[in-house]
Every structure is written in C-alpha cells, then in structure tokens.
Write an enzyme that holds these catalytic residues in place. Sequence first.
Site, short mmCIF file in Angstrom:
data_model
loop_
_atom_site.label_atom_id
_atom_site.label_comp_id
_atom_site.label_asym_id
_atom_site.label_seq_id
_atom_site.Cartn_x
_atom_site.Cartn_y
_atom_site.Cartn_z
CB SER A 50 -9.28 -35.37 -59.14
OG SER A 50 -10.26 -35.86 -60.05
CG ASP A 84 -6.08 -32.41 -57.29
OD1 ASP A 84 -5.59 -31.78 -56.34
OD2 ASP A 84 -6.78 -31.87 -58.18
CG HIS A 85 -9.52 -31.37 -55.06
ND1 HIS A 85 -9.92 -30.46 -54.13
CD2 HIS A 85 -8.97 -30.65 -56.07
CE1 HIS A 85 -9.65 -29.23 -54.55
NE2 HIS A 85 -9.07 -29.32 -55.73
CD GLU A 136 -9.48 -25.77 -51.50
OE1 GLU A 136 -10.62 -25.29 -51.43
OE2 GLU A 136 -9.16 -26.63 -52.36
CG HIS A 183 -11.81 -26.18 -58.35
ND1 HIS A 183 -12.00 -25.88 -57.02
CD2 HIS A 183 -10.57 -26.72 -58.44
CE1 HIS A 183 -10.92 -26.23 -56.34
NE2 HIS A 183 -10.04 -26.73 -57.17
CG HIS A 211 -6.48 -25.93 -56.15
ND1 HIS A 211 -7.13 -27.05 -55.69
CD2 HIS A 211 -5.19 -26.07 -55.76
CE1 HIS A 211 -6.28 -27.82 -55.04
NE2 HIS A 211 -5.09 -27.24 -55.05
N GLY A 212 -7.87 -24.07 -59.84
CA GLY A 212 -8.79 -23.39 -60.74
C GLY A 212 -8.07 -22.50 -61.75
CG ASN A 233 -3.51 -27.80 -58.95
OD1 ASN A 233 -2.29 -27.79 -58.87
ND2 ASN A 233 -4.27 -28.42 -58.06
CB THR A 236 -11.65 -26.77 -66.67
OG1 THR A 236 -12.16 -27.22 -65.40
CG2 THR A 236 -12.81 -26.44 -67.57
#
Length: 286
Positions: A50, A84-85, A136, A183, A211-212, A233, A236
């Site tokens: 990311s 990513d992002h 997104e 996220h 995501h998240g 994805n 965490t």
Amino acid sequence: MPLTTTGELITRAAAARSAVASFNVITLEHVEAVVAGAESVPAPVVLQVSENAVKFHGGQLLPLARAAVAAAERAAVPVALHLDHVQSETLLYQAAEAGFSSVMYDAARLPYAQNLAATRAAVDWAHAQGLWIEAELGQIGGKDGRAPLDAHAPGARTDPDEARAFVADSGVDALAVAIGSAHAMTTRTATLDHALLKQLSAALDVPLVLHGSSGVPDGELTAAVAGGIAKVNIGTALNIALTRAIRDFLADRPEAVDPRGYLTVARDAMTRVVARTLQTLGAATA
C-alpha cells in the site's frame, strides 16, 4: 515460478465464482509468510504493497517491491504483485517498473465527478503500461489511522446504478465496493449487505473487490465470494497475528534481544492466518 499477473488470477477466479486473496505486506516477514501460507495450501495469492507501507519505508517503493518480486519468483505457487490504495501520481508512475501488474487507484475520498475524472486519467495511463487497475466507489473507510467508518451509515454503500456508470465511464478493470466492511477492523464483527452485493454483481461486468476483509467472519466471507466477490483484501489480520506473537514471546522471554526469535514466531503466526484464509475462501487452485 515466474511472476504472474493480478488480472490473470482474478479473471480466472471470477469465471469460477471463487476469489483470490490479496494480502497487504509491510515487512519482509509479511512477504515470506504470505508465500509460505499460499504454498502450504497450495493456492495462488497476491502480495499487496500500500501507499501507507511505502511511506513507512521512507517513501521508497523499490526495496520492498524487489524483495516481493524475488520471493514471488521463487514461490511454488502463482504470485502476483499489486500496488494498493495509491493516491500519489508519483507512486502510481513507479508501478510498472517496480514489478507490479496491477494498481488500486484510490480517489474515493473525492466527490463523484472528481473521483471519476482522476480515475479515468489513472486508467488511461495504466492501460498504456499494460497494468490492470482497480478503483473504489462508496465509503469503505478506516484508512490513514482514522477510526473505521460506520459502514452502515446512510450514503456509505456503493450504489449499483452509480457503479454501473462509473465502471463504464472510467474503464476500470475491477471495482472495490462498500457493502458493510471497513478497513483496520480488529474484531471480526462486520455484517455484509448480501442483497446489495447481488445487485452490484448483476449490474457490473467487472470483478468485484472486498476491502477490509480482516473484520469479516468466515461465513460472511464465504457468502460474499458466492455472491460475486473475486478479490478479498486482508491486511490487519496479519498485523494482529504478528503483534500478538511478538508480545507473547517477549512476555515469556523478557531478556530476549535477538529479533530473529520473535520475528520467527511472528512470521509463523502470519503464515497460519494466510493458510486459514485461503482455505476459507476455497482458493486451493494452484
């Protein structure tokens, strides 16, 4: 084996109504754990770096990217690299030469028209470089150290009609959709809107991305894949496993100073998370 492409893995998964797991990596130990976990299943996997991870490494993309490429090329399963992002155009323009086959360009924080314009420009550049590109739409939230967004708040979800127009006008290859995850969740308590996912899957002809996913229970993940999610994805969850393993190791051995001891157990803990996630997704297709 040779580095594969994200687009190839996800196109194959979408056609089979399965999903590719895409894990965010921050350190070499993350990279090694993701590859080891994928090999143990075995299953293909995506290594994600990311923009926040690049900032952690002093703004330098290549050191971690080259380590990831080296690990992928030595893996016994197909591995792809995904950036990513990305919000920085400077970082975006480094993707192809650094070994990435895909980019998630993140302009979702902007109003719709600006998101579309920025994404369209990113798509035009990426496609000229042979890169597959994800965007997104909706408010998944929880990035940049902020508290996770209330994923059930009015306006947070991706609207199917808006999504259809966005995909057509931007030319993106995949779309991350807001259906109830966030996220940076440290508890697996997210409840997904499967009715909305069904509508989005019917409205769009590109793969859908969740995501998240660290905050999504196994049953919800399985149902999401059955409902049309083709890329999941995870970030965490790896960091929770790493941190817990290091804390436990040092609590039992307060005199320890050699990082190889606690990094080994941390890497092993992340490897188990990767393997379990891939098994949950039914991704044993390597």
